[in-house]
Design a protein around this motif. Structure first.
Motif, PDB file in Angstrom:
ATOM      1  N   THR A   1       8.716  -6.100   6.474  1.00  0.00           N
ATOM      2  CA  THR A   1       8.840  -7.474   6.758  1.00  0.00           C
ATOM      3  C   THR A   1       7.349  -7.723   7.379  1.00  0.00           C
ATOM      4  N   ALA A   2       7.037  -6.604   8.127  1.00  0.00           N
ATOM      5  CA  ALA A   2       5.946  -7.027   8.734  1.00  0.00           C
ATOM      6  C   ALA A   2       4.491  -6.540   8.105  1.00  0.00           C
ATOM      7  N   LEU A   3       4.921  -5.777   6.736  1.00  0.00           N
ATOM      8  CA  LEU A   3       3.803  -5.750   5.803  1.00  0.00           C
ATOM      9  C   LEU A   3       3.502  -6.724   4.988  1.00  0.00           C
ATOM     10  N   VAL A   4       5.128  -7.521   5.120  1.00  0.00           N
ATOM     11  CA  VAL A   4       4.491  -8.693   4.322  1.00  0.00           C
ATOM     12  C   VAL A   4       3.796  -9.633   4.697  1.00  0.00           C
ATOM     13  N   LEU A   5       4.321  -9.336   6.408  1.00  0.00           N
ATOM     14  CA  LEU A   5       3.622 -10.643   7.054  1.00  0.00           C
ATOM     15  C   LEU A   5       2.471 -10.552   7.394  1.00  0.00           C
ATOM     16  N   LYS A   6       1.640  -9.042   7.306  1.00  0.00           N
ATOM     17  CA  LYS A   6       0.284  -9.067   7.351  1.00  0.00           C
ATOM     18  C   LYS A   6      -0.660  -9.704   6.317  1.00  0.00           C
ATOM     19  N   ARG A   7       0.089  -9.727   5.058  1.00  0.00           N
ATOM     20  CA  ARG A   7      -0.890 -10.025   4.572  1.00  0.00           C
ATOM     21  C   ARG A   7      -1.010 -11.641   4.129  1.00  0.00           C
ATOM     22  N   GLU A   8       0.196 -12.293   5.120  1.00  0.00           N
ATOM     23  CA  GLU A   8      -0.385 -14.210   4.871  1.00  0.00           C
ATOM     24  C   GLU A   8      -0.611 -14.697   5.728  1.00  0.00           C
ATOM     25  N   VAL A   9      -1.301 -15.849   5.780  1.00  0.00           N
ATOM     26  CA  VAL A   9      -1.650 -16.515   6.449  1.00  0.00           C
ATOM     27  C   VAL A   9      -0.666 -17.153   7.469  1.00  0.00           C
ATOM     28  N   SER A  10      -1.092 -16.828   8.741  1.00  0.00           N
ATOM     29  CA  SER A  10      -0.129 -16.849  10.066  1.00  0.00           C
ATOM     30  C   SER A  10      -0.674 -16.721  10.715  1.00  0.00           C
ATOM     31  N   ASP A  11      -0.382 -17.573  12.103  1.00  0.00           N
ATOM     32  CA  ASP A  11      -0.564 -17.265  13.858  1.00  0.00           C
ATOM     33  C   ASP A  11       0.258 -16.821  14.409  1.00  0.00           C
ATOM     34  N   GLY A  12       1.456 -16.547  13.949  1.00  0.00           N
ATOM     35  CA  GLY A  12       2.774 -15.689  14.873  1.00  0.00           C
ATOM     36  C   GLY A  12       3.621 -15.883  13.588  1.00  0.00           C
ATOM     37  N   VAL A  13       4.807 -14.583  14.481  1.00  0.00           N
ATOM     38  CA  VAL A  13       6.310 -14.936  14.492  1.00  0.00           C
ATOM     39  C   VAL A  13       7.437 -14.664  15.437  1.00  0.00           C
ATOM     40  N   VAL A  14       8.206 -15.543  15.524  1.00  0.00           N
ATOM     41  CA  VAL A  14       9.395 -15.602  16.415  1.00  0.00           C
ATOM     42  C   VAL A  14      10.751 -14.646  15.866  1.00  0.00           C
TER      43      VAL A  14
END
Length: 98
Positions: A62-75
């Protein structure tokens, strides 16, 4: 998992969905990563400066998917050590993990 314009379930992607969502190796996705991909791809251009909310511990896939997306953070309720290492490098170390 819910995104700014959709929600997703951790049901495996079909080959057609994987192509449409630009996922090279759908078999490597965990249920959480798959749910996030489904939610995000409901409208991938709608978010800017958003936070992702996940209902399970963030794993490396999931972190690898999040890494490529534009986003400021995750909860999320927690993070695997590998996931934190991957996300710590995002945005020059300014990606927020709560």
């Amino acid at each position: 998992v819910a995104g700014p314009a959709g929600a997703g379930l951790g049901v495996p992607l079909t080959p057609l969905e994987a192509r449409a969502y630009e996922v090279a190796d759908a078999a490597a996705l965990t249920p959480l990563a798959t749910a996030y991909v489904r939610a995000r791809q409901a409208d991938p251009l709608c978010s800017f400066g958003d936070f992702v909310a996940l209902s399970d511990v963030v794993d490396a896939a999931t972190a690898l998917v999040l890494k490529r997306e534009v986003s400021d953070g995750v909860v999320a309720p927690g993070f695997d050590a590998d996931a934190l290492e991957i996300l710590a490098a995002k945005k020059g170390g300014k990606f927020v993990c709560v």
